[in-house]
Design a protein around this motif. Sequence first.
Motif, PDB file in Angstrom:
ATOM      1  N   ILE A 231       0.829  -1.199   0.000  1.00  0.00           N
ATOM      2  CA  ILE A 231       0.000   0.000   0.000  1.00  0.00           C
ATOM      3  C   ILE A 231       0.866   1.252   0.000  1.00  0.00           C
ATOM      4  N   ALA A 232       0.358   2.304  -0.611  1.00  0.00           N
ATOM      5  CA  ALA A 232       1.039   3.600  -0.602  1.00  0.00           C
ATOM      6  C   ALA A 232       0.070   4.652  -0.088  1.00  0.00           C
ATOM      7  N   LEU A 233       0.529   5.437   0.859  1.00  0.00           N
ATOM      8  CA  LEU A 233      -0.271   6.531   1.394  1.00  0.00           C
ATOM      9  C   LEU A 233       0.220   7.828   0.769  1.00  0.00           C
ATOM     10  N   ALA A 234      -0.626   8.453  -0.054  1.00  0.00           N
ATOM     11  CA  ALA A 234      -0.252   9.690  -0.736  1.00  0.00           C
ATOM     12  C   ALA A 234      -0.652  10.900   0.105  1.00  0.00           C
ATOM     13  N   ILE A 235       0.273  11.843   0.226  1.00  0.00           N
ATOM     14  CA  ILE A 235       0.032  13.047   1.014  1.00  0.00           C
ATOM     15  C   ILE A 235       0.565  14.258   0.252  1.00  0.00           C
ATOM     16  N   ALA A 236      -0.236  15.319   0.216  1.00  0.00           N
ATOM     17  CA  ALA A 236       0.229  16.599  -0.312  1.00  0.00           C
ATOM     18  C   ALA A 236       0.660  17.446   0.885  1.00  0.00           C
ATOM     19  N   PRO A 237       1.954  17.542   1.169  1.00  0.00           N
ATOM     20  CA  PRO A 237       2.401  18.224   2.390  1.00  0.00           C
ATOM     21  C   PRO A 237       2.084  19.718   2.424  1.00  0.00           C
ATOM     22  N   GLU A 238       1.796  20.298   1.266  1.00  0.00           N
ATOM     23  CA  GLU A 238       1.399  21.704   1.261  1.00  0.00           C
ATOM     24  C   GLU A 238      -0.002  21.879   1.848  1.00  0.00           C
ATOM     25  N   GLY A 239      -0.792  20.798   1.820  1.00  0.00           N
ATOM     26  CA  GLY A 239      -2.104  20.818   2.449  1.00  0.00           C
ATOM     27  C   GLY A 239      -3.215  21.419   1.629  1.00  0.00           C
ATOM     28  N   THR A 240      -2.890  22.261   0.687  1.00  0.00           N
ATOM     29  CA  THR A 240      -3.885  22.937  -0.140  1.00  0.00           C
ATOM     30  C   THR A 240      -3.212  23.443  -1.398  1.00  0.00           C
ATOM     31  N   ARG A 241      -4.022  23.711  -2.437  1.00  0.00           N
ATOM     32  CA  ARG A 241      -3.441  24.176  -3.692  1.00  0.00           C
ATOM     33  C   ARG A 241      -3.132  25.669  -3.698  1.00  0.00           C
ATOM     34  N   SER A 242      -3.540  26.392  -2.664  1.00  0.00           N
ATOM     35  CA  SER A 242      -3.208  27.814  -2.559  1.00  0.00           C
ATOM     36  C   SER A 242      -1.922  27.983  -1.765  1.00  0.00           C
ATOM     37  N   LYS A 243      -1.255  29.090  -1.940  1.00  0.00           N
ATOM     38  CA  LYS A 243       0.043  29.304  -1.298  1.00  0.00           C
ATOM     39  C   LYS A 243      -0.116  29.454   0.204  1.00  0.00           C
ATOM     40  N   LYS A 244       0.751  28.748   0.938  1.00  0.00           N
ATOM     41  CA  LYS A 244       0.773  28.792   2.387  1.00  0.00           C
ATOM     42  C   LYS A 244       2.192  29.120   2.867  1.00  0.00           C
ATOM     43  N   PRO A 245       2.348  29.428   4.162  1.00  0.00           N
ATOM     44  CA  PRO A 245       3.695  29.747   4.672  1.00  0.00           C
ATOM     45  C   PRO A 245       4.680  28.589   4.564  1.00  0.00           C
ATOM     46  N   GLY A 246       4.162  27.365   4.497  1.00  0.00           N
ATOM     47  CA  GLY A 246       5.046  26.204   4.410  1.00  0.00           C
ATOM     48  C   GLY A 246       4.264  24.903   4.394  1.00  0.00           C
ATOM     49  N   TRP A 247       4.956  23.813   4.677  1.00  0.00           N
ATOM     50  CA  TRP A 247       4.366  22.478   4.625  1.00  0.00           C
ATOM     51  C   TRP A 247       3.885  22.018   5.994  1.00  0.00           C
ATOM     52  N   ARG A 248       3.025  21.019   5.976  1.00  0.00           N
ATOM     53  CA  ARG A 248       2.637  20.308   7.187  1.00  0.00           C
ATOM     54  C   ARG A 248       3.613  19.144   7.387  1.00  0.00           C
ATOM     55  N   SER A 249       3.943  18.861   8.607  1.00  0.00           N
ATOM     56  CA  SER A 249       4.997  17.884   8.896  1.00  0.00           C
ATOM     57  C   SER A 249       4.503  16.441   9.005  1.00  0.00           C
ATOM     58  N   GLY A 250       3.192  16.219   8.923  1.00  0.00           N
ATOM     59  CA  GLY A 250       2.640  14.894   9.151  1.00  0.00           C
ATOM     60  C   GLY A 250       3.241  13.803   8.288  1.00  0.00           C
ATOM     61  N   PHE A 251       3.540  14.107   7.027  1.00  0.00           N
ATOM     62  CA  PHE A 251       4.068  13.104   6.105  1.00  0.00           C
ATOM     63  C   PHE A 251       5.357  12.483   6.645  1.00  0.00           C
ATOM     64  N   PHE A 252       6.225  13.320   7.235  1.00  0.00           N
ATOM     65  CA  PHE A 252       7.501  12.839   7.741  1.00  0.00           C
ATOM     66  C   PHE A 252       7.306  11.941   8.960  1.00  0.00           C
ATOM     67  N   TYR A 253       6.498  12.400   9.902  1.00  0.00           N
ATOM     68  CA  TYR A 253       6.346  11.652  11.148  1.00  0.00           C
ATOM     69  C   TYR A 253       5.540  10.374  10.971  1.00  0.00           C
ATOM     70  N   ILE A 254       4.633  10.345   9.998  1.00  0.00           N
ATOM     71  CA  ILE A 254       3.921   9.101   9.701  1.00  0.00           C
ATOM     72  C   ILE A 254       4.907   8.057   9.186  1.00  0.00           C
ATOM     73  N   ALA A 255       5.740   8.450   8.206  1.00  0.00           N
ATOM     74  CA  ALA A 255       6.723   7.516   7.651  1.00  0.00           C
ATOM     75  C   ALA A 255       7.748   7.107   8.708  1.00  0.00           C
ATOM     76  N   GLN A 256       8.184   8.055   9.518  1.00  0.00           N
ATOM     77  CA  GLN A 256       9.185   7.763  10.544  1.00  0.00           C
ATOM     78  C   GLN A 256       8.643   6.789  11.592  1.00  0.00           C
ATOM     79  N   GLN A 257       7.446   7.065  12.089  1.00  0.00           N
ATOM     80  CA  GLN A 257       6.879   6.206  13.129  1.00  0.00           C
ATOM     81  C   GLN A 257       6.508   4.820  12.606  1.00  0.00           C
ATOM     82  N   ALA A 258       6.042   4.772  11.347  1.00  0.00           N
ATOM     83  CA  ALA A 258       5.687   3.486  10.750  1.00  0.00           C
ATOM     84  C   ALA A 258       6.913   2.724  10.254  1.00  0.00           C
ATOM     85  N   LYS A 259       8.064   3.414  10.232  1.00  0.00           N
ATOM     86  CA  LYS A 259       9.325   2.833   9.776  1.00  0.00           C
ATOM     87  C   LYS A 259       9.222   2.329   8.335  1.00  0.00           C
ATOM     88  N   ILE A 260       8.657   3.193   7.487  1.00  0.00           N
ATOM     89  CA  ILE A 260       8.538   2.864   6.067  1.00  0.00           C
ATOM     90  C   ILE A 260       9.160   3.998   5.244  1.00  0.00           C
TER      91      ILE A 260
END
Length: 222
Positions: free
Chosen positions: A136-165
């Motif tokens: 399985i692959a979990l797809a995430i857009a770290p920008e969170g939205t298609r409009s410009k934001k100050p930066g990315w959301r960190s969830g993608f990193f911590y999900i992969a890190q904690q799941a060790k994938i």
Amino acid sequence: MLFHTLLQRSCVLTAYSIKGYNIILLNLTFIGFKKVLVRLILKCLGWKIEGHIPANIDKLVLIGVPHTSNWDFFVMLGCAWHFGLNIKWLGKESLFSNIVMRTLSTMMGGIKVDRSNADQTVDKIATTLTSCKQRIALAIAPEGTRSKKPGWRSGFFYIAQQAKIPLGLGYADYPNKIMGVGPILYELKDIDNTMQTIQNFYKDIVGKNPENKSPIRISSNL
């Protein structure tokens, strides 16, 4: 709890026994059809796909960058189908606001997330991915939205890190009509070093609406 249940269901292969044989309803014929369909559509549109996902990777967090247009969703699906991935993606509540939207989003792999408690959500997703028995692959857009934001959301990193994938860097370069998967990161010990690698990879990749691209830096959680 809802996310956990839906993702667990996606990780179960149903099988029927016919004359002593188990026929797994992964529907390989349909997967092959989708790959052929994607290749045909991309060829007609002048796009090409690059990259490779090793066969020994059975779980992956795949980020999609840049996310500047609604078209990015279809690019993500096409890319996933090309690589034969069982794709799931996290969606905001508005994508599940009524029965029609909810049905369509779920059919295409969407799972609604509650962003009011980001840490708890990350823990649940990581735990579910760890226990998943299916590729399985979990797809995430770290920008969170298609409009410009100050930066990315960190969830993608911590999900992969904690799941060790591994973490795969998916992309769509609109001016050059190239999409695909770039580096796959296995060592996710430090988010700052990982973000530096990510910045270096995406620096020359341009989205459909470049003015909407968010800076490649962490500004919030999931």
